[in-house]
Motif scaffolding. Sequence first.
Motif, mmCIF file in Angstrom:
data_model
loop_
_atom_site.group_PDB
_atom_site.id
_atom_site.type_symbol
_atom_site.label_atom_id
_atom_site.label_comp_id
_atom_site.label_asym_id
_atom_site.label_seq_id
_atom_site.Cartn_x
_atom_site.Cartn_y
_atom_site.Cartn_z
ATOM 1 N N UNK A 491 10.171 40.269 50.095
ATOM 2 C CA UNK A 491 10.519 40.330 48.759
ATOM 3 C C UNK A 491 9.619 41.041 48.140
ATOM 4 N N UNK A 492 8.184 41.045 48.275
ATOM 5 C CA UNK A 492 7.173 41.774 47.506
ATOM 6 C C UNK A 492 7.581 43.420 47.675
ATOM 7 N N UNK A 493 7.808 43.721 49.164
ATOM 8 C CA UNK A 493 7.890 45.100 49.792
ATOM 9 C C UNK A 493 9.117 45.507 49.018
ATOM 10 N N UNK A 494 10.425 44.960 49.019
ATOM 11 C CA UNK A 494 11.491 45.355 48.425
ATOM 12 C C UNK A 494 11.490 45.566 46.842
ATOM 13 N N UNK A 495 10.811 44.511 46.207
ATOM 14 C CA UNK A 495 10.335 44.626 44.899
ATOM 15 C C UNK A 495 9.555 45.965 44.241
ATOM 16 N N UNK A 496 8.691 46.328 45.268
ATOM 17 C CA UNK A 496 7.863 47.305 44.911
ATOM 18 C C UNK A 496 8.677 48.714 45.276
ATOM 19 N N UNK A 497 9.422 48.777 46.309
ATOM 20 C CA UNK A 497 10.167 49.824 46.357
ATOM 21 C C UNK A 497 11.312 50.192 45.340
ATOM 22 N N UNK A 498 11.783 49.182 44.841
ATOM 23 C CA UNK A 498 12.776 49.120 43.793
ATOM 24 C C UNK A 498 12.050 49.614 42.617
ATOM 25 N N UNK A 499 10.785 49.081 42.266
ATOM 26 C CA UNK A 499 10.051 49.594 40.958
ATOM 27 C C UNK A 499 9.721 51.264 41.064
ATOM 28 N N UNK A 500 9.432 51.776 42.315
ATOM 29 C CA UNK A 500 9.408 52.926 42.590
ATOM 30 C C UNK A 500 10.376 53.820 42.379
ATOM 31 N N UNK A 501 11.809 53.353 42.629
ATOM 32 C CA UNK A 501 12.947 54.040 42.715
ATOM 33 C C UNK A 501 13.144 54.229 40.858
ATOM 34 N N UNK A 502 12.915 53.044 40.316
ATOM 35 C CA UNK A 502 13.114 53.429 38.814
ATOM 36 C C UNK A 502 12.055 54.207 38.177
ATOM 37 N N UNK A 503 10.783 54.223 38.818
ATOM 38 C CA UNK A 503 9.947 55.315 37.951
ATOM 39 C C UNK A 503 10.330 56.595 38.286
ATOM 40 N N UNK A 504 10.830 56.844 39.777
ATOM 41 C CA UNK A 504 11.492 58.228 40.112
ATOM 42 C C UNK A 504 12.672 58.570 38.882
ATOM 43 N N UNK A 505 13.390 57.615 38.539
ATOM 44 C CA UNK A 505 14.490 57.967 37.746
ATOM 45 C C UNK A 505 13.757 58.332 36.128
ATOM 46 N N UNK A 506 12.708 57.394 35.875
ATOM 47 C CA UNK A 506 12.019 57.617 34.524
ATOM 48 C C UNK A 506 11.529 58.963 34.438
ATOM 49 N N UNK A 507 10.741 59.359 35.590
ATOM 50 C CA UNK A 507 10.046 60.711 35.795
ATOM 51 C C UNK A 507 10.987 61.745 35.500
ATOM 52 N N UNK A 508 12.180 61.576 36.294
ATOM 53 C CA UNK A 508 13.009 62.769 36.243
ATOM 54 C C UNK A 508 14.140 63.020 35.267
#
Length: 558
Positions: A491-508
């Motif tokens: 769960x921690x792994x998936x949540x961390x990666x999902x946050x990274x996906x959201x951060x990629x959207x925010x950055x781009x």
Amino acid sequence: MTAALANLADLVRRYLPVERARVVDDAVSRALSGQVRVLVLGEAKRGKSTLVNTLFARDLLPTGALPVTSVATTVTVASTVDAEVRYRDGRSRPIGLDEVAELVSERGNPGNVRQVDTVRISAPSACLPAGTEVVDSPGTGSVHQANTEEAARARDSVDLAVLVVAADPPVSQAELTLAAEVMTTAAAAAVLVNKTDLVRPGDLAEIVAFTRAAVAGPLGSDVPVLPVSLRTGAPTELVAWLGERIARCGEADVVSSTARALRRETTAVLDGLRIEYELIRRSTEDSAGAVRALRAILDNARVAETAAVDHLHGAARRARADLDAGHERAVGAARAATREVLGAALPEQPARPETAADLVRHRIGDLAAGRCAEWFNRLGAELETAMHAGARQALSGLTADLARSRQAAAEVLGIRLDEVPMPETAAAPRLPVLELGPEVVWRELVTTALAHRLPAAIRRKRLHRHLVDWAANAVPRPFGRARSALQDWLQDNACGTERALAEIWRAQLAALERGLAEAARRESAGPDVQLDELGEQISVLDQAVRELDTTVLSAAAR
């Protein structure tokens, strides 16, 4: 130089969300006062809180065997001891040191359910100059996901960083990612290799050399790597480095880190203003066509983001299914092996039935623990490989898709969008350590003095039946604990990666969304007035970015 930073911050603040404006205000306030902020960061259970307590020679922060810190805590060097809690709704109140643990620890405030923004403590220190702030951040990579998010907040504003790693296990990819993230703001860093008492003295030099080579990429080849055991000694080398660095470069470090933080926020604002300007500049017909094209780009990008998230969730579901199936197989195999140990009856030797039962019970306990550890390590490695592969595919695919979307948006508008630094992808949390816990309590079936005077054959049969019942609960229990630990990790792994996906959207693409929304909001207003205002704002912020770049370079040269 600090007054100029404050003026630049005033220009940018009006465009920022409240949370980001607060980060800028905090950084500028420290720059004006000359307060150096030292961030102590690292994965869970590396000794961060212990280090802060050591620097202030008193137990200010809670420590323990499990991940403890859930809220970032700032300790400022002062002549007196006091403490204050600030909540996210703006409230604050003075507290006693005996209340600190209940507010900042995972036990007293799990996942920061009390909505504490920060706890601030003042205390004397013989090691650091007056006014120096030391921030103890929650450890990342534990099963407490909220702690990882709190740690990310703490990294927004920092002048000097101390990355605390362990001598064993060695520095991990997650810790290297932390180092890279913090150096987007921090002016300098040191690495403290703690828990050296747990390794053989002859291995220490090799461990330090390995750590130095590993951190050279994100931190530079000249970063201090300082071994210590905080349990048995003092961090004298770190204290010397901090004292010398603050005395020599403290003011410049604060200015540099503040300028970096402000530039990061200013660049994001500029993209939105440029998009808004171009949409308003065009004729109504051209603007409508551009808006349609941009919305199509955003829609396609959202589809790509959804596909990436779905891919991640699919990988997590498959990993969870593999975990559940593997658990059932492992428990079944352990039970079969236990039946062989139990046999049809207790062995005839030792002659005393109770002694024979104890020997069989310990054999079963060792068998269950050994098989569980073997299964946990093997399956954990398989799950780690599968989740890493799923995360890499999701993150790299979305990064490429959104970068193309951003470029397409720039081409539609015929403008230049600043290249955005991609957020560092957080490495997966470290696999948990298997902790089997206490075995199922053994209660003898025959306990009375009278029962012990029963014939040995009868006692042997009764004890064997009780062993069978005991084993039915004792054998699956460690496997259940191991499965729970791996479930939390997944769960921690998936949540961390999902946050990274959201951060990629925010950055781009967040700036594109903001620009479209703001252009639509201003559509009814006169375009000429809007263009003049926006053009002036863009020009001012462009100049601000150039001045911030100059400030960073000047501070680095001092």
